[in-house]
Design an enzyme around this catalytic site. Structure first.
Site, PDB file in Angstrom:
ATOM      1  N   GLU A 125       0.845  -1.164  -0.218  1.00  8.23           N
ATOM      2  CA  GLU A 125       0.056  -0.129  -0.026  1.00  8.23           C
ATOM      3  C   GLU A 125       0.755   1.091   0.153  1.00  8.23           C
ATOM      4  O   GLU A 125       1.807   1.248   0.498  1.00  8.23           O
ATOM      5  CB  GLU A 125      -0.844   0.072   1.085  1.00  8.23           C
ATOM      6  CG  GLU A 125      -1.981   1.143   1.195  1.00  8.23           C
ATOM      7  CD  GLU A 125      -3.017   0.804   2.192  1.00  8.23           C
ATOM      8  OE1 GLU A 125      -3.447   1.760   2.749  1.00  8.23           O
ATOM      9  OE2 GLU A 125      -3.413  -0.344   2.524  1.00  8.23           O
ATOM     10  N   ASP A 127       0.100   5.489   0.345  1.00  6.98           N
ATOM     11  CA  ASP A 127      -1.152   6.441   0.710  1.00  6.98           C
ATOM     12  C   ASP A 127      -0.707   8.007   0.681  1.00  6.98           C
ATOM     13  O   ASP A 127       0.446   8.207   1.347  1.00  6.98           O
ATOM     14  CB  ASP A 127      -1.451   5.920   2.225  1.00  6.98           C
ATOM     15  CG  ASP A 127      -2.046   4.746   2.487  1.00  6.98           C
ATOM     16  OD1 ASP A 127      -2.707   4.087   1.465  1.00  6.98           O
ATOM     17  OD2 ASP A 127      -1.826   4.023   3.629  1.00  6.98           O
ATOM     18  N   GLU A 129      -2.914  10.374   2.465  1.00  4.55           N
ATOM     19  CA  GLU A 129      -4.368  10.680   3.310  1.00  4.55           C
ATOM     20  C   GLU A 129      -4.396  12.009   3.977  1.00  4.55           C
ATOM     21  O   GLU A 129      -3.382  12.723   4.484  1.00  4.55           O
ATOM     22  CB  GLU A 129      -4.368   9.696   4.432  1.00  4.55           C
ATOM     23  CG  GLU A 129      -4.519   8.325   4.127  1.00  4.55           C
ATOM     24  CD  GLU A 129      -4.328   7.270   5.393  1.00  4.55           C
ATOM     25  OE1 GLU A 129      -4.898   6.093   5.445  1.00  4.55           O
ATOM     26  OE2 GLU A 129      -3.447   7.645   6.139  1.00  4.55           O
TER      27      GLU A 129
END
Length: 316
Positions: A125, A127, A129
């Site tokens: 993953e 990210d 955010e």
């Protein structure tokens, strides 16, 4: 009479200066970013409906401008999200986002790569955010990376932005290849993860889909629920356009990198050219600027959390 006019003018000027200082203070220091290469100009932009399918949210996903852009909505009924039509092994991925305004404590807008649906126990993953206001503070930009299920070690970097992300669209970009992972905001590098022996075992190594979502993160985004989403201010709307999805399109769900096709016709691998192997001098200056002026948390500096820092933090 002239005295009163001058006096009132002075008072008005002082009041305006006070207001400007107050606004600047509420947003934090405003810095002008350095000039950097515009990597987003090197690839073509797609309409949202060319690159993405609906992930969740039903009516809370609304295509706009004939599908070239979209609004993602969070309200009491649901959040919403998009998922890329293809899976990618390495690539250059961009989304131009405009974030919700007003009081957004607990709201999370995410632009990320993941394969958790295929590899639930050893997923990769990457990210971005964006975490809504905590008691009316700025939006916080958080980056993270996991490889081969390494979720027990959070590798977060947190930043305040140098602009108001609710007023206009801004580019959020993830570059992922065999050399490094690069997180960029408006083409300014904010974080680099170099692929070396120290991090190789947890470096993302399997094809991933790209997601754009908005959802209620009250339970963790604002001090474990201390400042939950206030739905009085709903609906919360994130708009997306400027889609760029370039790289190795995976033709299978396994971990092999060989079975893939390139979307770009100009290069065998559009993210493995010389200019994508390492940072240029301009980009190094941009990265240093972002870290000095805007980063307020790095896992590599958190000795209270990690008695022994992850190995990549001390690698030379």
């Amino acid at each position: 009479m002239e005295f009163f006019h001058q006096h009132n003018t002075l008072l008005l000027s002082e009041f305006l200066i006070f207001c400007m200082i107050s606004v600047a203070s509420s947003l934090g220091p405003i810095y002008t970013p350095p000039e950097v290469e515009r990597l987003t100009d090197r690839f073509s932009r797609l309409s949202v409906n060319q690159g993405y399918n609906m992930f969740f949210g039903g009516v809370n996903v609304r295509l706009t401008n004939n599908g070239s852009s979209a609004d993602l909505i969070l309200d009491k009924s649901s959040g919403s999200g998009l998922v890329s039509r293809d899976k990618y092994y390495y690539g250059f991925f961009n989304a131009a986002l405009k974030l919700p305004a007003n009081f957004t404590s607990g709201v999370v807008v995410a632009f990320y790569l993941s394969n958790q649906n295929i590899f639930p126990h050893d997923h990769d993953e990457l990210d971005f955010e964006l975490l809504g206001y905590d008691k009316r503070r700025d939006w916080v930009l958080q980056t993270n990376n996991y490889g081969n299920g390494s979720v027990s070690t959070g590798r977060e970097g947190k930043f305040y932005l140098w602009f108001d992300p609710t007023q206009d669209f801004h580019d959020y970009t993830i570059l992922w290849n065999n050399h490094h992972i690069l997180f960029l905001v408006d083409n300014v590098p904010v974080r680099e993860v170099v692929h070396n022996t120290a991090i190789s075992s947890v470096y993302p190594s399997k094809p991933m889909s790209i997601y754009v979502t908005i959802w209620d993160g009250s339970q963790w985004a604002t001090r474990r629920g201390k400042y939950p989403v206030n739905y009085t201010y709903a609906p919360f709307v994130t708009s997306i356009k400027g889609v760029e999805l370039e790289g190795c399109v995976s033709e299978q769900n396994g971990s092999a990198a060989t079975a893939c096709a390139r979307r770009s016709t100009s290069s065998l691998d559009p993210v493995d050219g010389e200019e994508f192997v390492k940072l240029s001098q301009q980009q190094m200056m941009g990265l240093d600027w972002a870290r000095r002026k805007h980063m307020f948390y790095s896992y590599c500096q958190d000795t209270r959390r990690y008695k022994v820092l992850p190995p990549e933090c001390t690698a030379t």
